[in-house]
Structures are given as structure tokens and as C-alpha cells.
Design an enzyme around this catalytic site. Sequence first.
Site, PDB file in Angstrom:
ATOM      1  N   LYS A   1       0.759  -1.435   0.039  1.00  0.00           N
ATOM      2  CA  LYS A   1      -0.148   0.352   0.113  1.00  0.00           C
ATOM      3  C   LYS A   1       0.897   1.639   0.285  1.00  0.00           C
ATOM      4  O   LYS A   1       1.540   1.660   0.887  1.00  0.00           O
ATOM      5  CB  LYS A   1      -1.077  -0.074   1.416  1.00  0.00           C
TER       6      LYS A   1
ATOM      7  N   GLU B   1      10.949   1.386   9.737  1.00  0.00           N
ATOM      8  CA  GLU B   1      11.671   2.689   9.544  1.00  0.00           C
ATOM      9  C   GLU B   1      10.647   4.657   9.470  1.00  0.00           C
ATOM     10  O   GLU B   1      10.079   4.378   8.880  1.00  0.00           O
ATOM     11  CB  GLU B   1      11.834   2.550   8.648  1.00  0.00           C
TER      12      GLU B   1
ATOM     13  N   GLU C   1      11.669  16.858  13.703  1.00  0.00           N
ATOM     14  CA  GLU C   1      11.673  16.405  11.967  1.00  0.00           C
ATOM     15  C   GLU C   1      11.112  17.406  11.575  1.00  0.00           C
ATOM     16  O   GLU C   1       9.423  17.430  11.577  1.00  0.00           O
ATOM     17  CB  GLU C   1      11.154  15.000  11.550  1.00  0.00           C
TER      18      GLU C   1
END
Length: 488
Positions: free
Chosen positions: A183, A259, A392
Amino acid sequence: MSLRPASASDLLIDGKLTPGTGGVFDVVNPATEEVIGRAADATPDDMDAAIAAARHAFDTTTWSRDAAFRAQCLRQLRDALLAHTDELRESTVAEVGCPVFLTHGPQLEGPINDLGYFADLAESYAWSRDLGEAKPMGIKNTREIRKEAVGVVGAITPWNFPHQINFAKIGPALAAGCTVVLKPAPDTPWCAALVGKVIAEETDFPPGVVNIVTSSDHALGAQLSTDPRVDLVSFTGSTATGKKVMASAAESLKRVFLELGGKSAFLVLDDADLASAVSMAAFAVVTHAGQGCAITTRLVVPREKLAEATALARDSMAGFAAADPTDPGTICGPVISAKQRERVESYIELARTEGGTIEIGGDRPADRDKGFFVSPTLISGLDNSSRTAQEEIFGPVLVILPHDGDDDAIRIANDSPYGLSGAVWGTDRERINKVVDGVRTGTMSVNGGIWYSADVPFGGYKHSGIGREMGVAGFEEYLETKAIAEPV
Ligand code: NAD
């Protein structure tokens, strides 16, 4: 066969290309803001069919036990994709907004070629190992360890390096003997869907072994992580979503491989060539507009050289204006979407309110009236504890920070919830080794070293993830271990 999606790309379910049951959604070029086409917008029913097909293929075919056939299919796919490189390059740059120069590496050709590495691994891997004889409880036995595929893999991927991340999951998963439902992110459906078209029309993969389900709905990712027919979820994306995936996978006790994000530090020691180090750090953060999880976004320099390093970074970043990604000279293209640009701009605003100085950039490039561009931005005057230095941003934004010696540089690098990557520049080998040992991250670059390669495991410590992708370690994520004993 032409790989250009005529009007809309299809799903790949049980070996067949299908428009699915949910209509289509727009594919937008981030450099022009134009709708360049459409992709099939899968529904939960389509995802259900894809999972059923993957389960059926795993349980009823010899796929998981025929390594030679798997290697053959993977090489066939690599060669078919290589024959379509030019069309894929064009659609990838249009859909991802990545600078075309990167398609000669990790944005396209690198990951296609890596399929060959995983094919080789399927053939060369030691699938069984003789442990010799032993006498547990006084009875002599022979013992053997066998490695087997985990089963059905749900692969959920982001938009920043779609081919790299899609192939870093489906390559080793298929080589290991798993079946897959991929996906991709809603922003980059074509990168996956066009590969599905090649699989269906130009390879011998049996029906159900690879399924590709594009959708505008994130909930289809959640469906993959909860469905009990899926044995392992391999996820790349933000840390916030990764935590949700892990929590929702717990109920069916599936294996989870994550990840996630990063806020990596580029450490310059006081014996480094400052100009070379800083220009490399500037280049890294503007590449693909900073949309790389492993990009070093904190530049940490000796305090006594802070002013000099700031000026050098400012000059370097001035040479990398955000520009048209189809131009071979462009390093910094657009960010993926209006939403992502807003996010980056909100962080630049936050830096201002935290007391930071915008040394360069901080705005949209004046010469671009279309496209989701952000000017390369350098921020000084903040402490590592600021949110700007901790969170981030995923844009072309570099924070420059001072350190007071090697130990302090290591402390700053580790003063982060993340632990994905990092860099160190210096001359003295002993000092460099101490820094490499001290920084808790999954990859480290020394003096500009490039670790990116099919045989190098990639992944993070702490909130940057669990597990490793690529290399033998990345392949073994998709394997189970079976121990067999028999009396002699
Ligand atoms: P994201 O987390 O928003 O989405 C990633 C994928 O997860 C998409 O396919 C999305 O549809 C899906 N998803 C969303 N909600 C879900 C849910 N509840 N359950 C299951 N799936 C769900 O990330 P993004 O914005 O697409 O990508 C940017 C992020 O990815 C950044 O944080 C970046 O650091 C990270 N990233 C990490 C790596 C790495 O290898 N560590 C590589 C690239 C990107």
C-alpha cells in the site's frame, strides 16, 4: 507496452489489473500543481480481496519453497523495469517532484537494480544449517535449523523515495518466499501502480504473490496492520504513524518492522576541513528539498568556528535555489504537497518565535509562482533543546548549533528522540572512531562516506525504528526459524 497511465492507473489484485471499486483520485505534480492523471482509489473491500489473494498464494502454491523460481521472477521484473526506465523516470519526477539527477540513483535505477541483489540472495542464502549431533536428556539426536518465509507481508510506504522504499520491502520479502500486499502513500500511487502493471503483463509472478493497492485513504494501511491474515507489517513513515501501526498490530500479534523519522546530526570536529564539511552538509539538506529521513538536518560545529561555519553554510545554500526538478542541474525541487509546505513553513515560523535567526531562505522562491517550493533555509541562534532542533521538519531546513569539543558533539547528536543516521568530519582517526562509537544511530558517514547500497542494512535506533532494511539483515526480517531434531 507503454507505461504511461492513459487516464488512471489500476490496482493489482490476484494477478489481475483492476480499477477496483472506489473510483479514482488525482495525481498532482508538486512542481506545477497540475493534476497529471488519476489512480485507482481502493476501498476496504479491494484491500480485503488483496489480502485474501496474498494469503491464498502463500498457503496453496509452492512459491515459498521454490527459491530458484523466485530469483527468476525477480530478475525478470528488474529487466522489464530497466527496459521502461525512461518512462518511469518521467512519471517519477512528475509525481514525486524529485530532482531528475536522483533517478539515476535512489529514486529509480538504484532500487530497480537492487532486485538483482535480492534474487542472488534467494539463491545463495543458507536455507538450512546442520547443527550436528547432541545428546539432550541422554538421547543422541541430529539437529537442523531451517529458515522459512514469514508468510503474508503488508508493506506500507511513504512518498519521499517511493521506488527505493517499495523495492526495499517487496524485493527481500519476495526473495524470502513471502507474498505481499503493497500500500503506497496517497501522494505517490503511480510509482507502485506502474510496477504492478509490469508485474501483471511482463513477468511470471503467480497470481496473488504481489498485490498493489493504491488509495487516497490512510485507513487501508490500518486495515493491513490489523488483519489477522497478514503475518508481518513492514512500515516506513513517520514515527507517529509507526506507533499506531505497532499498537494495532498487537491484537493479532503480527511481526512489525518499522523505519521511521530522523533528526540526524552532522558533526564537524575542530581538525576538519571546515569549508568541505559545511558545503557537504548544505548539499545534503537541500537534496530533494530535505525530504529524506536520513538527511543530516543539524549541523554541529566547534563553537569558536560558529560564525565562519554559518557564513560558509549560507554561501553554499545560496547556490542551491529551489528549481524545476526536470532540470538535470537541480538539487532542490519542491516538497510533495501544499500540506507539507505548510508544515515546513510552520517550523520556520516556530524557529523565529523560539528566537532563531533565519540566515538565508525562510520564504518561497520569488521566481516560482506555481509548485510547492520552499527556499533552502539556514537557522542559527537556537539551542539543541529547541523544538526546531528536536523535531523532524522534512524540508530544506538546516539548524546550525555550536559544540564545545568531541564529547559535547556526541552529547548533542544523542540528545534527540531519534537515532537514524549521522555524519562526522575530522582528521584524527582515534577521535573519529570515538565519535562513531558514541553516536547511537543506525548509519554513520565519515568524511562524506556513502553507506547507501543494496548490501548495507539501513534502519534506526530509538524512535527511528525497529529492524533493518536492505542487506542480509533486511532479508532475514522476512524469515522464520525452524529447529528440527531426530534421534540417531
Ligand atoms: P506517514 O506516516 O504519514 O505515512 C506513511 C504511510 O502510512 C502512508 O502509506 C500512509 O497512507 C500510511 N498510513 C497513514 N496512517 C496510517 C495508519 N494509521 N495505519 C497504517 N498506515 C497508515 O508518512 P509520510 O508523511 O508519508 O512520510 C514521511 C515520513 O516518513 C517522515 O517522518 C520520514 O522520516 C519517514 N521516512 C522514514 C524512512 C526510514 O527509512 N526511516 C524513509 C522515508 C521516510
